[in-house]
Design a protein around this motif. Structure first.
Motif, PDB file in Angstrom:
ATOM      1  N   GLY A 362      -1.766   6.483  -0.133  1.00  0.00           N
ATOM      2  CA  GLY A 362      -1.693   5.199   0.543  1.00  0.00           C
ATOM      3  C   GLY A 362      -0.951   4.162  -0.291  1.00  0.00           C
ATOM      4  O   GLY A 362      -0.324   4.457  -1.306  1.00  0.00           O
ATOM      5  N   ASN A 363      -1.058   2.890   0.138  1.00  0.00           N
ATOM      6  CA  ASN A 363      -0.349   1.810  -0.547  1.00  0.00           C
ATOM      7  C   ASN A 363      -1.202   1.225  -1.678  1.00  0.00           C
ATOM      8  O   ASN A 363      -2.232   1.790  -2.059  1.00  0.00           O
ATOM      9  N   LEU A 364      -0.743   0.062  -2.186  1.00  0.00           N
ATOM     10  CA  LEU A 364      -1.433  -0.585  -3.308  1.00  0.00           C
ATOM     11  C   LEU A 364      -2.222  -1.810  -2.860  1.00  0.00           C
ATOM     12  O   LEU A 364      -2.467  -2.729  -3.653  1.00  0.00           O
ATOM     13  N   ASN A 365      -2.655  -1.844  -1.618  1.00  0.00           N
ATOM     14  CA  ASN A 365      -3.374  -3.020  -1.110  1.00  0.00           C
ATOM     15  C   ASN A 365      -4.699  -3.269  -1.827  1.00  0.00           C
ATOM     16  O   ASN A 365      -5.250  -4.378  -1.749  1.00  0.00           O
ATOM     17  N   PHE A 366      -5.201  -2.273  -2.539  1.00  0.00           N
ATOM     18  CA  PHE A 366      -6.463  -2.497  -3.268  1.00  0.00           C
ATOM     19  C   PHE A 366      -6.264  -3.475  -4.443  1.00  0.00           C
ATOM     20  O   PHE A 366      -7.228  -3.920  -5.060  1.00  0.00           O
ATOM     21  N   LEU A 367      -4.996  -3.832  -4.746  1.00  0.00           N
ATOM     22  CA  LEU A 367      -4.715  -4.796  -5.806  1.00  0.00           C
ATOM     23  C   LEU A 367      -4.616  -6.237  -5.291  1.00  0.00           C
ATOM     24  O   LEU A 367      -4.362  -7.152  -6.078  1.00  0.00           O
TER      25      LEU A 367
END
Length: 686
Positions: A362-367
């Motif tokens: 997935g993407n880096l949206n957890f940042l």
């Protein structure tokens, strides 16, 4: 020059019409000069009464020609403010459009015929002002139908008569004499204090330093520079960002960032510029529960590992090039399909695609928020611009933020702004004009041609490859020189000199080239080094005799002739051509004679070789050339005479009042004693 006419000045309604008083027929030419900046506009229309049958107008800066049944466009931009000569030629139904003799359109349309009392409309459609792109705005000049002029304003010059016929029946409405520009600055188009200057039907704004754009509408955020020392300002739409490099010395005090709770965009990439000689170091890392990202240098190669989304297996990427070389590198790691929930990722180093992951993540949206992003853990080197999802990670606080979405630094400020390693090039270690490159705590010398070594201290031995084939090699700087063996020439002594160029082989002997020599291959009846002797040898008087009085002498190689002057050859059979040396000068003709020559001179020359110019007087002897020797000679004689007189006088003084018997004996002189000593009278009486 014919007088121009301005249409639609200050956007007024302008038009002109002329009545045709001749009959051009089906073959005619319409020509005119045009200048405009308006992309659409009505140019010209021919009508029979109220029925138009030909309309010419501008559409999207191109000329369009419309008849009753067809429409055709040219292919050039005319709305550029340049004065252009347009010619539209009709030959029955064939139409050709040219601009300054360049053909723009050559096409077959429906046939046309211009008749007497037809009307030409210019500038605006007489019925619908919006037709044909609306009114024409600009200038027209020297409009002609064949050689008859549609004259807007006559030339008023004394004793001037136009060479062209004109259509005199005309109507002009708001057509202004001469080519006049609008006052384009009347509406004050320049914003933010810009100064307006009128150009033809247009304007230019000179903006203050802090603004740019056609009307100074764009703020230049970086003027004056709002960024701190050591950084540079980058203008962005609606704001700016301050970019800088930072130096890290390998300590364990990393820089920590976190999202500002306003990030909503999808974070689909990480980009970073860096420079290091570290073999192993952590560039960036972060984790949020099961999701984590890890970006490091391992064994001089980049490693990227990502857990994101529902992926069970870690997505990993590894570079296949050495990045621990002390040079700047740019790396971009991004999703291949950013609009999918899970995608493969790709690593791009220095603009080249390096590797693509085999698995997806997935993407880096957890940042986006509430996650510590740790930068530069145990890293020695320089970091440049770093972005996550396109959002810049600043090294120091910025007074004004262009975007609401920000990564905020939560640790203390970075103390070393700029890239500062050990100053390795300041001592100029590279010799012989080599260039020093700072590779962060180490240098590399780039040598000019001809030098090598760590410091360019060694002259490359260009003779190592044995380039001189037949000669000795001398090494030079960035080159070599060959001293060739006798008989060879060329850059590498590769060419055998052809010694037969000036050979002396006689009697049809064949010259065979050798090394710095040659030999003669003689015909059957000749021998000798130069094939100069008969074979077998002949004797005088038997089968051999000398001509023209030559003396025959027998030798070991046979008979040989000593020729009289003026003859040559084996038997003295050839007369020497005395004219071969071209002895006659000044165009004289040489006549060959026996053992001499005679020159036949032109009328103006004489002499044995025509070397004397009859018409050229002998140079007069300069007066100075006579006077100087005479004066010098006279002075010399006077000096000699004076010396002689002085010596004589001196000698006379030395001998005066003395007796010199030798002189008396030589001269036979007698000394009169009575003149020397007079005897008293009494002594004479004996």
């Amino acid at each position: 020059e014919f007088i121009s006419a301005t249409f639609s000045n200050e956007n007024s309604s302008s038009s002109a019409s002329f009545i045709i008083t001749d009959e051009p027929g089906t073959k005619f030419v319409i020509s005119f000069f045009m200048r405009t900046l308006k992309a659409d506009g009505f140019l010209l229309q021919l009508s029979h009464g109220v029925d138009p049958y030909l309309t010419i107008y501008l559409t999207s800066s191109m000329i369009s020609i419309k008849t009753k049944t067809m429409l055709k466009n040219s292919s050039i931009n005319f709305a550029d403010g340049i004065k252009r000569l347009i010619e539209i030629r009709f030959d029955e139904a064939w139409v050709t459009v040219t601009e300054s003799d360049v053909v723009l359109l050559d096409y077959l349309l429906s046939p046309l015929k211009i008749q007497t009392f037809d009307i030409v409309h210019l500038g605006q459609d007489p019925i619908d002002s919006a037709a044909g792109g609306g009114p024409f705005k600009g200038c027209l000049q020297d409009v002609r139908l064949n050689n008859v002029q549609l004259e807007f304003y006559p030339l008023k010059m004394e004793n001037y008569s136009s060479p062209l016929d004109v259509y005199k029946s005309k109507t002009l409405v708001n057509v202004i004499k001469e080519c006049i520009s609008d006052d384009s600055c009347m509406t004050a188009p320049c914003q933010n204090g810009g100064n307006c200057t009128v150009t033809w039907n247009d304007f230019e704004c000179k903006c203050p330093k802090a603004y740019a754009g056609r009307t100074c509408e764009e703020k230049v955020w970086c003027e004056p520079d709002p960024c701190l020392a050591g950084s540079h300002c980058q203008n962005l739409p609606g704001g700016y960002e301050c970019y800088a490099n930072a130096t890290f010395q390998g300590d364990y005090h990393p820089v920590v960032y976190t999202g500002n709770m306003l990030i909503t965009r999808d974070l689909i990439s990480i980009s970073m510029d860096f420079k290091t000689r570290d073999l192993d170091a952590v560039l960036l890392q972060a984790n949020n529960g099961a999701d984590s990202v890890w970006f490091v240098i391992h064994n001089s190669h980049l490693r990227f590992r990502l857990y994101s989304g529902n992926s069970v297996e870690a997505l990993t990427l590894s570079s296949n090039i050495n990045i621990s070389d002390g040079r700047w590198h740019s790396v971009m790691i991004t999703m291949v399909e950013p609009f999918r929930m899970s995608s493969r990722w790709i690593m791009i180093i220095d603009g080249d695609s390096n590797t693509t992951s085999p698995v997806t993540a997935g993407n880096l949206n957890f940042l986006q928020s509430n996650v510590n992003i740790i930068l530069s853990s145990n890293f020695t080197g320089c970091l440049g611009v770093i972005r996550i999802g396109g959002i810049y990670l600043p090294y120091f606080n910025q007074k004004f933020f262009t975007y609401n979405e920000q990564f905020v630094r939560v640790t203390s400020p970075i103390t070393q702004i700029g890239c500062f390693g050990t100053e390795v090039c300041s001592s100029n270690p590279c010799q012989n004009n080599g260039t020093c490159e700072d590779l962060f705590d180490i240098y590399q010398c780039h040598c000019i041609a001809g030098w090598e070594g760590i410091r360019c201290e060694f002259n490359i031995d260009d003779c190592m490859s044995s380039l001189c084939i037949h000669g000795n090699c001398s090494d030079l700087v960035d080159g070599y020189e060959c001293s060739c063996d006798l008989g060879y020439t060329g850059r590498n002594c590769e060419n055998n000199i052809n010694d037969c160029v000036n050979h002396e082989c006689r009697n049809n002997g064949t010259c065979i080239d050798g090394i710095n020599s040659y030999f003669c291959s003689c015909a059957n009846q000749f021998t000798g080094r130069y094939c100069e002797w008969f074979h077998p040898p002949v004797k005088c008087g038997e089968s051999f005799s000398c001509k023209h009085g030559g003396l025959c002498i027998d030798g070991m190689w046979g008979a040989n002739c000593t020729c009289q002057p003026g003859f040559t050859g084996i038997r003295c059979e050839e007369e020497v051509n005395e004219c071969d040396s071209n002895p006659c000068q000044n165009g004289g003709t040489c006549q060959n004679l026996l053992n001499k020559f005679a020159c036949i001179c032109g009328a103006n020359y004489a002499g044995e070789k025509c070397e004397l110019d009859r018409g050229k007087k002998a140079d007069p002897v300069p007066l100075l050339a006579i006077t100087v020797p005479v004066v010098c000679g006279s002075v010399l004689l006077i000096v000699i005479a004076l010396i002689f007189v002085v010596l004589t006088a001196r000698k006379k003084r030395q001998t005066e009042g003395t007796y010199n018997p030798s002189q008396q004996e030589v001269a036979g002189a007698r000394l009169e004693m009575d003149s020397v000593l007079k005897v008293p009278p009494e002594e004479r009486l004996i």
